[in-house]
Design an enzyme around this catalytic site. Structure first.
Site, PDB file in Angstrom:
ATOM      1  N   GLU A  80      -5.008   7.776  -0.158  1.00 31.32           N
ATOM      2  CA  GLU A  80      -5.453   7.229   1.189  1.00 31.32           C
ATOM      3  C   GLU A  80      -4.543   7.045   2.404  1.00 31.32           C
ATOM      4  O   GLU A  80      -5.082   7.457   3.332  1.00 31.32           O
ATOM      5  CB  GLU A  80      -6.024   5.561   0.881  1.00 31.32           C
TER       6      GLU A  80
ATOM      7  N   ILE B 159      -4.072   0.549  -2.961  1.00 26.97           N
ATOM      8  CA  ILE B 159      -4.501  -0.817  -3.219  1.00 26.97           C
ATOM      9  C   ILE B 159      -5.842  -0.698  -2.716  1.00 26.97           C
ATOM     10  O   ILE B 159      -6.156  -0.430  -1.482  1.00 26.97           O
ATOM     11  CB  ILE B 159      -3.643  -1.949  -2.330  1.00 26.97           C
ATOM     12  N   ASP B 160      -6.848  -0.785  -3.603  1.00 23.66           N
ATOM     13  CA  ASP B 160      -8.349  -0.761  -3.208  1.00 23.66           C
ATOM     14  C   ASP B 160      -8.465  -2.352  -3.263  1.00 23.66           C
ATOM     15  O   ASP B 160      -8.118  -3.345  -4.221  1.00 23.66           O
ATOM     16  CB  ASP B 160      -8.973  -0.166  -4.554  1.00 23.66           C
TER      17      ASP B 160
ATOM     18  N   ASP C 170       0.886  -1.102   0.046  1.00 23.29           N
ATOM     19  CA  ASP C 170      -0.049  -0.100   0.030  1.00 23.29           C
ATOM     20  C   ASP C 170       0.932   1.182   0.148  1.00 23.29           C
ATOM     21  O   ASP C 170       0.920   2.045  -0.850  1.00 23.29           O
ATOM     22  CB  ASP C 170      -0.768  -0.010   1.317  1.00 23.29           C
TER      23      ASP C 170
ATOM     24  N   ASP D 287      -6.192   5.264  -4.765  1.00 20.21           N
ATOM     25  CA  ASP D 287      -6.275   4.323  -3.887  1.00 20.21           C
ATOM     26  C   ASP D 287      -4.886   3.318  -4.257  1.00 20.21           C
ATOM     27  O   ASP D 287      -5.123   2.752  -5.251  1.00 20.21           O
ATOM     28  CB  ASP D 287      -7.562   3.644  -3.733  1.00 20.21           C
TER      29      ASP D 287
ATOM     30  N   ASP E  51     -12.189   5.906  -3.576  1.00 20.79           N
ATOM     31  CA  ASP E  51     -12.986   4.461  -3.828  1.00 20.79           C
ATOM     32  C   ASP E  51     -13.872   4.647  -4.798  1.00 20.79           C
ATOM     33  O   ASP E  51     -14.433   3.547  -5.277  1.00 20.79           O
ATOM     34  CB  ASP E  51     -13.684   3.993  -2.468  1.00 20.79           C
TER      35      ASP E  51
ATOM     36  N   THR F 118      -8.088  -4.349  -0.086  1.00 20.42           N
ATOM     37  CA  THR F 118      -6.972  -5.017   0.642  1.00 20.42           C
ATOM     38  C   THR F 118      -7.359  -6.396   1.002  1.00 20.42           C
ATOM     39  O   THR F 118      -6.337  -7.049   1.111  1.00 20.42           O
ATOM     40  CB  THR F 118      -6.595  -4.001   1.829  1.00 20.42           C
TER      41      THR F 118
END
Ligand code: AMP
Ligand code: MG
Length: 330
Positions: A70, A125-126, A47, A123, A273, A128
């Site tokens: 994020e 890593i959307d 991330d 984001d 998101d 997770t």
């Protein structure tokens, strides 16, 4: 064919692709166990590394453009997490030779920028939870101009052709620019794009819902009631992350609901998101609003504070879905 000759779209594709490849490397290496115990989970490292890399690329390419992302680095500055920061640094250095923990922390914190007339949202890593399961996740990156998403990119390592779940396959890079359609290519860098179009399903009973795995991100019992109100007889498609929007755009699913979970009645969607996924849905011919039918308002800072939840459909099913939402009081 998609116009790739805007500097912004070329940059967005390059940044999301590079971050996804870095994240994939981190996952491969950490799962093979080459990092020592005591390191944080691969998702934490991936991330932060993804955000640091994209932030650095953005500052080198469009130095005046703010980033709203994020993560922030404050948790990494306490002694318990020095080892995590060291692991992040090790991975980022594989892409940026002269990176160090200080510069990486600064790049990460550039994600705290204030949104202006023109800014990017990320984001890193959307999904997770999907990443941890080795399933679906996405790097989600978008350009917002005057409160409207102008470009959205999703990099989905475990999706093929933007539509099929394919763990360890060629991956998908999905891109949309306002007025230019939604397109996909693989993550290898072939840059052979094919256009995405939503499904033509008009019969509510045939609606393939795109559902999360995580119950806490929606209201599962209301979602079941909406399915009953629409008379749905077909199976849902289940996956994590904004990869759902790609499947909607590709016509392999028809409706995505983000209802308000009972545990978090005041939750408002984060812009990172929804930004990339929303333009990909729209440019493939779909429709996206909140649960009351209002357009998403990206002028409110880090959240969609003026909107309640999200509904995205192929367009044909939108009114039926809104009616069903109303009928169950969602
Ligand atoms: P999904 O992959 O569909 O389960 O959605 C993942 C996203 O849900 C994450 O990026 C979170 O930011 C977001 N999320 C976290 N809590 C909530 C919540 N209470 N309601 C809606 N979305 C949430
Ligand atoms: Mg997310």
């Amino acid at each position: 064919m998609i116009e790739l000759n805007s500097a912004e779209i070329r940059f967005a594709l390059k940044a999301a692709r590079q971050a996804a490849l870095l994240v994939k490397d981190i996952q491969t290496e950490m799962v093979s166990g080459s990092l020592t115990k005591g390191d944080k989970s691969p998702v934490t490292i991936a991330d932060f590394a993804s955000q640091a890399l994209i932030s650095h690329l953005l500052q080198s390419t469009f130095p005046n453009d703010p980033l709203v992302a994020e993560e922030d680095s404050s948790a990494l500055q306490i002694p318990e997490n020095y080892q995590t920061l060291a692991a992040i640094t090790k991975f980022v250095k594989t892409r940026i030779k002269n990176a160090n923990s200080e510069s990486i922390s600064k790049w990460i914190d550039y994600g705290n920028s204030k949104p202006t007339n023109r800014f990017w949202t990320l984001d890193p890593i959307d999904g997770t939870k999907g990443f941890l399961r080795g399933e679906q996740y996405a790097v989600a990156f978008a350009l917002i101009i005057q409160g409207r998403v102008d470009i959205g990119v999703l990099a989905c390592p475990n999706l093929a052709d933007g539509r099929t779940q394919n763990i360890g396959g060629p991956g998908s890079l999905i891109v949309a620019q306002r007025g230019q359609g939604a397109w996909t290519t693989d993550l290898f860098g072939s840059m052979q794009f094919s256009q995405l179009h939503v499904s033509e399903i008009t019969e509510p009973t045939q609606t393939r819902f795109l559902r999360s795995f995580e119950a806490g991100h929606t209201n599962v019992s209301q979602l079941d009631l909406i399915g009953q109100a629409m008379g749905v007889t077909v199976e849902p498609v289940r996956l994590d992350s904004q990869a759902k929007y790609s499947i909607l755009a590709a016509g392999a699913g028809d409706a995505l609901f983000r209802l308000i979970s009972e545990k978090a009645p005041n939750y408002r969607e984060k812009i990172w998101d929804q930004a990339a996924g929303s333009i990909i849905c729209e440019e493939a011919g779909g429709k996206i609003t909140d649960l009351d039918g209002n357009l998403l308002d990206f002028t409110q800072g880090r959240t969609l504070s003026k909107n309640r939840g999200v509904l995205a459909t192929n367009g044909f099913l939108h009114n039926a879905a809104l009616e069903a939402i109303k009928s169950v009081g969602a």
